[in-house]
Design an enzyme around this catalytic site. Structure first.
Site, PDB file in Angstrom:
ATOM      1  N   GLU A  38      26.564 -25.498 -65.084  1.00  0.00           N
ATOM      2  CA  GLU A  38      27.599 -26.591 -65.511  1.00  0.00           C
ATOM      3  C   GLU A  38      27.149 -27.723 -64.629  1.00  0.00           C
ATOM      4  O   GLU A  38      27.431 -29.148 -65.179  1.00  0.00           O
ATOM      5  CB  GLU A  38      28.953 -26.044 -64.988  1.00  0.00           C
ATOM      6  CG  GLU A  38      29.514 -24.818 -66.044  1.00  0.00           C
ATOM      7  CD  GLU A  38      31.066 -24.687 -65.374  1.00  0.00           C
ATOM      8  OE1 GLU A  38      31.709 -25.435 -65.225  1.00  0.00           O
ATOM      9  OE2 GLU A  38      31.133 -23.428 -65.457  1.00  0.00           O
ATOM     10  N   ASP A  94      40.112 -26.544 -75.787  1.00  0.00           N
ATOM     11  CA  ASP A  94      38.833 -26.411 -76.031  1.00  0.00           C
ATOM     12  C   ASP A  94      38.164 -26.665 -77.165  1.00  0.00           C
ATOM     13  O   ASP A  94      37.052 -25.701 -77.836  1.00  0.00           O
ATOM     14  CB  ASP A  94      38.611 -24.781 -75.329  1.00  0.00           C
ATOM     15  CG  ASP A  94      38.904 -24.784 -73.863  1.00  0.00           C
ATOM     16  OD1 ASP A  94      38.998 -25.635 -73.183  1.00  0.00           O
ATOM     17  OD2 ASP A  94      39.583 -23.763 -73.503  1.00  0.00           O
ATOM     18  N   ASN A 142      35.115 -32.903 -71.717  1.00  0.00           N
ATOM     19  CA  ASN A 142      35.590 -31.861 -70.988  1.00  0.00           C
ATOM     20  C   ASN A 142      34.458 -30.781 -70.676  1.00  0.00           C
ATOM     21  O   ASN A 142      33.309 -30.632 -71.578  1.00  0.00           O
ATOM     22  CB  ASN A 142      36.717 -30.934 -71.655  1.00  0.00           C
ATOM     23  CG  ASN A 142      37.038 -29.780 -70.605  1.00  0.00           C
ATOM     24  OD1 ASN A 142      37.297 -29.819 -69.752  1.00  0.00           O
ATOM     25  ND2 ASN A 142      37.358 -28.630 -71.595  1.00  0.00           N
ATOM     26  N   ARG A 172      45.622 -28.795 -67.022  1.00  0.00           N
ATOM     27  CA  ARG A 172      46.838 -29.026 -67.583  1.00  0.00           C
ATOM     28  C   ARG A 172      46.255 -29.402 -69.046  1.00  0.00           C
ATOM     29  O   ARG A 172      45.292 -30.055 -69.438  1.00  0.00           O
ATOM     30  CB  ARG A 172      47.961 -30.324 -67.110  1.00  0.00           C
ATOM     31  CG  ARG A 172      48.659 -29.895 -66.161  1.00  0.00           C
ATOM     32  CD  ARG A 172      49.228 -31.125 -65.550  1.00  0.00           C
ATOM     33  NE  ARG A 172      50.270 -31.795 -66.599  1.00  0.00           N
ATOM     34  CZ  ARG A 172      51.189 -31.463 -66.773  1.00  0.00           C
ATOM     35  NH1 ARG A 172      52.009 -30.498 -66.278  1.00  0.00           N
ATOM     36  NH2 ARG A 172      52.102 -32.257 -67.559  1.00  0.00           N
ATOM     37  N   HIS A 228      33.624 -26.789 -70.337  1.00  0.00           N
ATOM     38  CA  HIS A 228      34.343 -25.612 -70.425  1.00  0.00           C
ATOM     39  C   HIS A 228      32.862 -24.248 -70.301  1.00  0.00           C
ATOM     40  O   HIS A 228      31.868 -24.486 -71.002  1.00  0.00           O
ATOM     41  CB  HIS A 228      34.606 -25.154 -71.977  1.00  0.00           C
ATOM     42  CG  HIS A 228      35.468 -23.886 -72.079  1.00  0.00           C
ATOM     43  ND1 HIS A 228      36.632 -23.700 -71.761  1.00  0.00           N
ATOM     44  CD2 HIS A 228      35.102 -22.735 -72.873  1.00  0.00           C
ATOM     45  CE1 HIS A 228      37.071 -22.357 -71.857  1.00  0.00           C
ATOM     46  NE2 HIS A 228      36.080 -21.869 -72.803  1.00  0.00           N
TER      47      HIS A 228
HETATM   48  C1  GRF Z   1      34.671 -24.915 -64.380  1.00  0.00           C
HETATM   49  O1  GRF Z   1      34.179 -23.563 -64.565  1.00  0.00           O
HETATM   50  C2  GRF Z   1      34.912 -25.609 -65.324  1.00  0.00           C
HETATM   51  O2  GRF Z   1      34.037 -25.472 -66.474  1.00  0.00           O
HETATM   52  C3  GRF Z   1      36.284 -25.279 -66.033  1.00  0.00           C
HETATM   53  O3  GRF Z   1      36.936 -25.023 -64.953  1.00  0.00           O
HETATM   54  C4  GRF Z   1      36.094 -24.938 -63.718  1.00  0.00           C
HETATM   55  C5  GRF Z   1      36.242 -25.768 -62.760  1.00  0.00           C
HETATM   56  O4  GRF Z   1      35.462 -25.632 -61.587  1.00  0.00           O
HETATM   57  N1  GRF Z   1      36.786 -26.264 -66.993  1.00  0.00           N
HETATM   58  P1  GRF Z   1      35.655 -26.986 -60.425  1.00  0.00           P
HETATM   59  O5  GRF Z   1      36.958 -27.384 -60.177  1.00  0.00           O
HETATM   60  O6  GRF Z   1      34.680 -28.185 -61.255  1.00  0.00           O
HETATM   61  O7  GRF Z   1      34.730 -26.371 -59.283  1.00  0.00           O
END
Ligand code: GRF
Length: 219
Positions: A173, A144, A106, A90, A108
């Site tokens: 990530e 973002d 955050n 959101r 991304h």
């Molecule tokens: C990830 O790719 C993150 O970068 C993006 O949303 C996705 C969330 O994946 N903001 P998860 O819920 O952490 O598995």
């Protein structure tokens, strides 16, 4: 450092943060996982780790501002002093972002400022970039956008489709987000003139700027 994590779904990044926080020398603790959706996998992950969870439904609030205000109150009551967005889908109100300015990050799945918003992997493939990746950034009101704390680079391979690219980026990530949180919890990060400065930065684990083994900056 006490941390709240906001989620909307699968929670694989939440899991990476939970796993990191479980290690003895990790200087952060997740005290609340807050979801805007019921019954999502991320909530199950938090419960399995004995982390308090809450779900707030936007339907129960008149508008975004009152929803975000309730969320902010819950975070404060939990004792959290910092917030990680982990797949929180959101938009946040300006007030929320202002209240938590420089205490809200955050992750991304692109190398910002390229490819904001949704369908980022399709955007990267359409643009024909050779490299993409992921970014941890401080949150500002525009989607973002915000000072960049850490990035990891992932090559785009000739046979990639959006799913294969997403999978390889997600692996990075899961390394990058705990690393970024660790630097913050160690009090080594500050924002000055909308740039992130990392004290004594010697690219820990090589993942801060590039997991592929390219040279990493030392300062
Ligand atoms: C990830 O790719 C993150 O970068 C993006 O949303 C996705 C969330 O994946 N903001 P998860 O819920 O952490 O598995």
């Amino acid at each position: 450092m006490k941390v709240a994590v906001l989620i909307s779904g699968r929670g694989s990044n939440l899991q990476a943060l939970i796993d990191a926080c479980e290690s003895d020398d990790f200087p952060a603790e997740i005290v609340l996982v807050l979801s805007n959706k019921d019954n999502v996998q991320g909530l199950e992950r938090a419960e399995a780790a004995d982390i308090p969870t809450m779900t707030l439904s936007p339907k129960d609030y008149d508008d975004r501002a009152s929803f975000d205000c309730a969320m902010s109150d819950l975070v404060t009551q939990s004792g959290a002093e910092f917030i990680c967005l982990a797949g929180y889908m959101r938009l946040l109100s300006d007030d929320f972002v202002r209240t938590w300015r420089d205490k809200l990050i955050n992750i991304h799945p692109s190398l910002l400022p390229s490819f904001k918003g949704l369908h980022v992997h399709e955007q990267a493939l359409d643009a024909g970039v050779r490299f993409t990746g992921c970014t941890v950034h401080f949150v500002r009101p525009a989607m973002d956008e915000g000072p960049i704390l850490a990035q990891a680079v992932v090559p785009v391979l000739p046979d990639d489709n959006a799913d294969s690219l997403a999978e390889r980026i997600l692996e990075q990530e899961h390394k990058l987000y705990p690393l970024a949180l660790k630097l913050i919890a160690q009090n080594r990060v500050r924002v000055a003139a909308e740039r992130v400065i990392i004290d004594d930065h010697c690219a820990p684990e090589g993942a801060l700027s590039n997991p592929q083994g390219f040279p990493t900056p030392t300062k």
